[in-house]
Design a protein around this motif. Sequence first.
Motif, PDB file in Angstrom:
ATOM      1  N   GLY A 172       0.807  -1.214   0.000  1.00  0.00           N
ATOM      2  CA  GLY A 172       0.000   0.000   0.000  1.00  0.00           C
ATOM      3  C   GLY A 172       0.840   1.264   0.000  1.00  0.00           C
ATOM      4  O   GLY A 172       0.509   2.240  -0.687  1.00  0.00           O
ATOM      5  N   GLY A 173       1.942   1.246   0.759  1.00  0.00           N
ATOM      6  CA  GLY A 173       2.795   2.426   0.806  1.00  0.00           C
ATOM      7  C   GLY A 173       3.450   2.722  -0.526  1.00  0.00           C
ATOM      8  O   GLY A 173       3.541   3.886  -0.946  1.00  0.00           O
ATOM      9  N   SER A 174       3.903   1.673  -1.201  1.00  0.00           N
ATOM     10  CA  SER A 174       4.556   1.888  -2.497  1.00  0.00           C
ATOM     11  C   SER A 174       3.564   2.384  -3.543  1.00  0.00           C
ATOM     12  O   SER A 174       3.881   3.263  -4.350  1.00  0.00           O
ATOM     13  CB  SER A 174       5.229   0.593  -2.975  1.00  0.00           C
ATOM     14  N   LEU A 175       2.341   1.844  -3.518  1.00  0.00           N
ATOM     15  CA  LEU A 175       1.336   2.267  -4.490  1.00  0.00           C
ATOM     16  C   LEU A 175       0.861   3.690  -4.207  1.00  0.00           C
ATOM     17  O   LEU A 175       0.714   4.506  -5.126  1.00  0.00           O
ATOM     18  CB  LEU A 175       0.157   1.299  -4.460  1.00  0.00           C
ATOM     19  N   MET A 176       0.631   3.999  -2.934  1.00  0.00           N
ATOM     20  CA  MET A 176       0.216   5.351  -2.576  1.00  0.00           C
ATOM     21  C   MET A 176       1.313   6.363  -2.903  1.00  0.00           C
ATOM     22  O   MET A 176       1.040   7.477  -3.353  1.00  0.00           O
ATOM     23  CB  MET A 176      -0.118   5.408  -1.080  1.00  0.00           C
ATOM     24  N   GLY A 177       2.584   5.971  -2.689  1.00  0.00           N
ATOM     25  CA  GLY A 177       3.679   6.880  -2.994  1.00  0.00           C
ATOM     26  C   GLY A 177       3.748   7.210  -4.467  1.00  0.00           C
ATOM     27  O   GLY A 177       3.940   8.379  -4.851  1.00  0.00           O
ATOM     28  N   ALA A 178       3.597   6.174  -5.303  1.00  0.00           N
ATOM     29  CA  ALA A 178       3.674   6.398  -6.744  1.00  0.00           C
ATOM     30  C   ALA A 178       2.522   7.259  -7.243  1.00  0.00           C
ATOM     31  O   ALA A 178       2.709   8.174  -8.056  1.00  0.00           O
ATOM     32  CB  ALA A 178       3.686   5.055  -7.478  1.00  0.00           C
ATOM     33  N   LEU A 179       1.319   6.984  -6.729  1.00  0.00           N
ATOM     34  CA  LEU A 179       0.149   7.727  -7.188  1.00  0.00           C
ATOM     35  C   LEU A 179      -0.061   9.031  -6.423  1.00  0.00           C
ATOM     36  O   LEU A 179      -0.357  10.062  -7.018  1.00  0.00           O
ATOM     37  CB  LEU A 179      -1.110   6.850  -7.033  1.00  0.00           C
ATOM     38  N   GLY A 180       0.098   8.964  -5.095  1.00  0.00           N
ATOM     39  CA  GLY A 180      -0.222  10.106  -4.255  1.00  0.00           C
ATOM     40  C   GLY A 180       0.911  11.092  -4.104  1.00  0.00           C
ATOM     41  O   GLY A 180       0.803  12.261  -4.505  1.00  0.00           O
ATOM     42  N   VAL A 181       2.024  10.645  -3.518  1.00  0.00           N
ATOM     43  CA  VAL A 181       3.141  11.551  -3.250  1.00  0.00           C
ATOM     44  C   VAL A 181       3.712  12.106  -4.551  1.00  0.00           C
ATOM     45  O   VAL A 181       3.807  13.332  -4.748  1.00  0.00           O
ATOM     46  CB  VAL A 181       4.243  10.835  -2.438  1.00  0.00           C
ATOM     47  N   ARG A 240       9.386  20.687  -6.549  1.00  0.00           N
ATOM     48  CA  ARG A 240       8.701  19.405  -6.704  1.00  0.00           C
ATOM     49  C   ARG A 240       9.524  18.252  -6.137  1.00  0.00           C
ATOM     50  O   ARG A 240       9.016  17.430  -5.357  1.00  0.00           O
ATOM     51  CB  ARG A 240       8.394  19.162  -8.189  1.00  0.00           C
ATOM     52  N   LEU A 241      10.768  18.178  -6.522  1.00  0.00           N
ATOM     53  CA  LEU A 241      11.627  17.083  -6.082  1.00  0.00           C
ATOM     54  C   LEU A 241      11.925  17.140  -4.586  1.00  0.00           C
ATOM     55  O   LEU A 241      11.827  16.111  -3.899  1.00  0.00           O
ATOM     56  CB  LEU A 241      12.914  17.075  -6.911  1.00  0.00           C
ATOM     57  N   PRO A 242      12.271  18.294  -4.003  1.00  0.00           N
ATOM     58  CA  PRO A 242      12.538  18.323  -2.565  1.00  0.00           C
ATOM     59  C   PRO A 242      11.337  17.939  -1.711  1.00  0.00           C
ATOM     60  O   PRO A 242      11.484  17.241  -0.704  1.00  0.00           O
ATOM     61  CB  PRO A 242      12.938  19.790  -2.322  1.00  0.00           C
ATOM     62  N   ILE A 243      10.136  18.369  -2.102  1.00  0.00           N
ATOM     63  CA  ILE A 243       8.946  18.039  -1.311  1.00  0.00           C
ATOM     64  C   ILE A 243       8.648  16.549  -1.374  1.00  0.00           C
ATOM     65  O   ILE A 243       8.358  15.914  -0.355  1.00  0.00           O
ATOM     66  CB  ILE A 243       7.743  18.870  -1.803  1.00  0.00           C
ATOM     67  N   ALA A 244       8.733  15.976  -2.557  1.00  0.00           N
ATOM     68  CA  ALA A 244       8.491  14.538  -2.684  1.00  0.00           C
ATOM     69  C   ALA A 244       9.564  13.749  -1.938  1.00  0.00           C
ATOM     70  O   ALA A 244       9.253  12.749  -1.267  1.00  0.00           O
ATOM     71  CB  ALA A 244       8.480  14.135  -4.160  1.00  0.00           C
ATOM     72  N   ARG A 261      14.484   8.611 -14.596  1.00  0.00           N
ATOM     73  CA  ARG A 261      13.986   7.630 -15.567  1.00  0.00           C
ATOM     74  C   ARG A 261      13.963   6.228 -14.973  1.00  0.00           C
ATOM     75  O   ARG A 261      13.053   5.443 -15.231  1.00  0.00           O
ATOM     76  CB  ARG A 261      14.849   7.669 -16.829  1.00  0.00           C
ATOM     77  N   ARG A 262      14.987   5.904 -14.182  1.00  0.00           N
ATOM     78  CA  ARG A 262      15.007   4.592 -13.526  1.00  0.00           C
ATOM     79  C   ARG A 262      13.932   4.495 -12.449  1.00  0.00           C
ATOM     80  O   ARG A 262      13.270   3.465 -12.305  1.00  0.00           O
ATOM     81  CB  ARG A 262      16.387   4.315 -12.933  1.00  0.00           C
ATOM     82  N   MET A 263      13.743   5.587 -11.727  1.00  0.00           N
ATOM     83  CA  MET A 263      12.702   5.601 -10.697  1.00  0.00           C
ATOM     84  C   MET A 263      11.305   5.442 -11.303  1.00  0.00           C
ATOM     85  O   MET A 263      10.407   4.886 -10.673  1.00  0.00           O
ATOM     86  CB  MET A 263      12.783   6.901  -9.905  1.00  0.00           C
ATOM     87  N   LYS A 264      11.120   5.923 -12.511  1.00  0.00           N
ATOM     88  CA  LYS A 264       9.814   5.829 -13.161  1.00  0.00           C
ATOM     89  C   LYS A 264       9.398   4.378 -13.345  1.00  0.00           C
ATOM     90  O   LYS A 264       8.206   4.030 -13.232  1.00  0.00           O
ATOM     91  CB  LYS A 264       9.857   6.545 -14.518  1.00  0.00           C
ATOM     92  N   VAL A 265      10.376   3.520 -13.623  1.00  0.00           N
ATOM     93  CA  VAL A 265      10.090   2.083 -13.767  1.00  0.00           C
ATOM     94  C   VAL A 265       9.949   1.422 -12.400  1.00  0.00           C
ATOM     95  O   VAL A 265       9.005   0.654 -12.160  1.00  0.00           O
ATOM     96  CB  VAL A 265      11.206   1.398 -14.581  1.00  0.00           C
ATOM     97  N   LEU A 266      10.840   1.747 -11.488  1.00  0.00           N
ATOM     98  CA  LEU A 266      10.851   1.093 -10.184  1.00  0.00           C
ATOM     99  C   LEU A 266       9.613   1.413  -9.360  1.00  0.00           C
ATOM    100  O   LEU A 266       9.147   0.574  -8.578  1.00  0.00           O
ATOM    101  CB  LEU A 266      12.104   1.500  -9.409  1.00  0.00           C
ATOM    102  N   GLN A 267       9.058   2.624  -9.506  1.00  0.00           N
ATOM    103  CA  GLN A 267       7.924   2.998  -8.674  1.00  0.00           C
ATOM    104  C   GLN A 267       6.705   2.108  -8.938  1.00  0.00           C
ATOM    105  O   GLN A 267       5.837   1.969  -8.058  1.00  0.00           O
ATOM    106  CB  GLN A 267       7.552   4.465  -8.905  1.00  0.00           C
ATOM    107  N   TRP A 268       6.635   1.487 -10.123  1.00  0.00           N
ATOM    108  CA  TRP A 268       5.541   0.568 -10.429  1.00  0.00           C
ATOM    109  C   TRP A 268       5.960  -0.885 -10.254  1.00  0.00           C
ATOM    110  O   TRP A 268       5.107  -1.759 -10.098  1.00  0.00           O
ATOM    111  CB  TRP A 268       5.041   0.802 -11.855  1.00  0.00           C
ATOM    112  N   THR A 269       7.260  -1.142 -10.291  1.00  0.00           N
ATOM    113  CA  THR A 269       7.732  -2.514 -10.118  1.00  0.00           C
ATOM    114  C   THR A 269       7.501  -2.998  -8.689  1.00  0.00           C
ATOM    115  O   THR A 269       7.130  -4.165  -8.465  1.00  0.00           O
ATOM    116  CB  THR A 269       9.227  -2.608 -10.459  1.00  0.00           C
ATOM    117  N   ILE A 270       7.707  -2.122  -7.704  1.00  0.00           N
ATOM    118  CA  ILE A 270       7.538  -2.528  -6.301  1.00  0.00           C
ATOM    119  C   ILE A 270       6.102  -2.936  -6.004  1.00  0.00           C
ATOM    120  O   ILE A 270       5.865  -4.028  -5.480  1.00  0.00           O
ATOM    121  CB  ILE A 270       8.010  -1.412  -5.353  1.00  0.00           C
ATOM    122  N   PRO A 271       5.085  -2.119  -6.309  1.00  0.00           N
ATOM    123  CA  PRO A 271       3.720  -2.583  -6.051  1.00  0.00           C
ATOM    124  C   PRO A 271       3.325  -3.801  -6.879  1.00  0.00           C
ATOM    125  O   PRO A 271       2.493  -4.605  -6.450  1.00  0.00           O
ATOM    126  CB  PRO A 271       2.845  -1.367  -6.376  1.00  0.00           C
TER     127      PRO A 271
END
Length: 222
Positions: free
Chosen positions: A35-44, A57-61, A155-165
């Motif tokens: 849940g945390g990984s999915l909420m982070g990708a979509l919410g945060v 944008r980057l510092p707040i996230a 760019r790497r984070m863009k893939v990983l943020q969906w790989t974890i959930p």
Amino acid sequence: MGKPLRPNTVEGEQMSERHTALRSMHDLGLAAWFGGSLMGALGVNGAAARINDSTQRLPIASAAWSRWTPVNAAAIGAHLAGAVGELATESPRVLTQRGVGRMSAVKTALTVGALAVTGYSRLLGMRLEKAGNPPVEGITEPNYQTPGDVASCQRRMKVLQWTIPALTGALVVVTSYMGEQQKPGQVFRGMLGRAGGMMSAPKTMGKIAAMGTAKRRMAMAG
């Protein structure tokens, strides 16, 4: 005459409570991880990308993810402790019930993969934290002003943020399937299947040996 049985009853209740605790650790930890990984990708990440100032944008996230990291680590630790404990308590079924060992191997592989991806994602996140406040299009999307090293991490984070959930969600599904395997009917059929396989093994080996002998005789005759 009935009193001597009470220690065994209490011991059985304590074992059941310990098993319940292991399952709770396993399930709650996995739920928070997924849940945390999915909420982070979509919410945060999604909310931070809507900030007007592209340099904030980057510092707040990154600050939000840093606050979540200790909780996520505790959740993963609880899940792993529960998973190891459950494997120990269910080891007899792994050996005697067909299909349980295979699903345990799948679950282990998914867990290792999710751990590796989570760790690497956190490493990239730390690099983005140290990058300061470069202008970005989104948390995982650079713009034309974004430094090259930051853009590469994004760019790497863009893939990983969906790989974890995806991996932790698959763990939820596998866990549910393994829970179905614990039903009495499934246990009985699985044990019969394992016993049948063990009984047929000598016959299969005998057939293989007979075929080998026949081939050797044919070769000698030729």
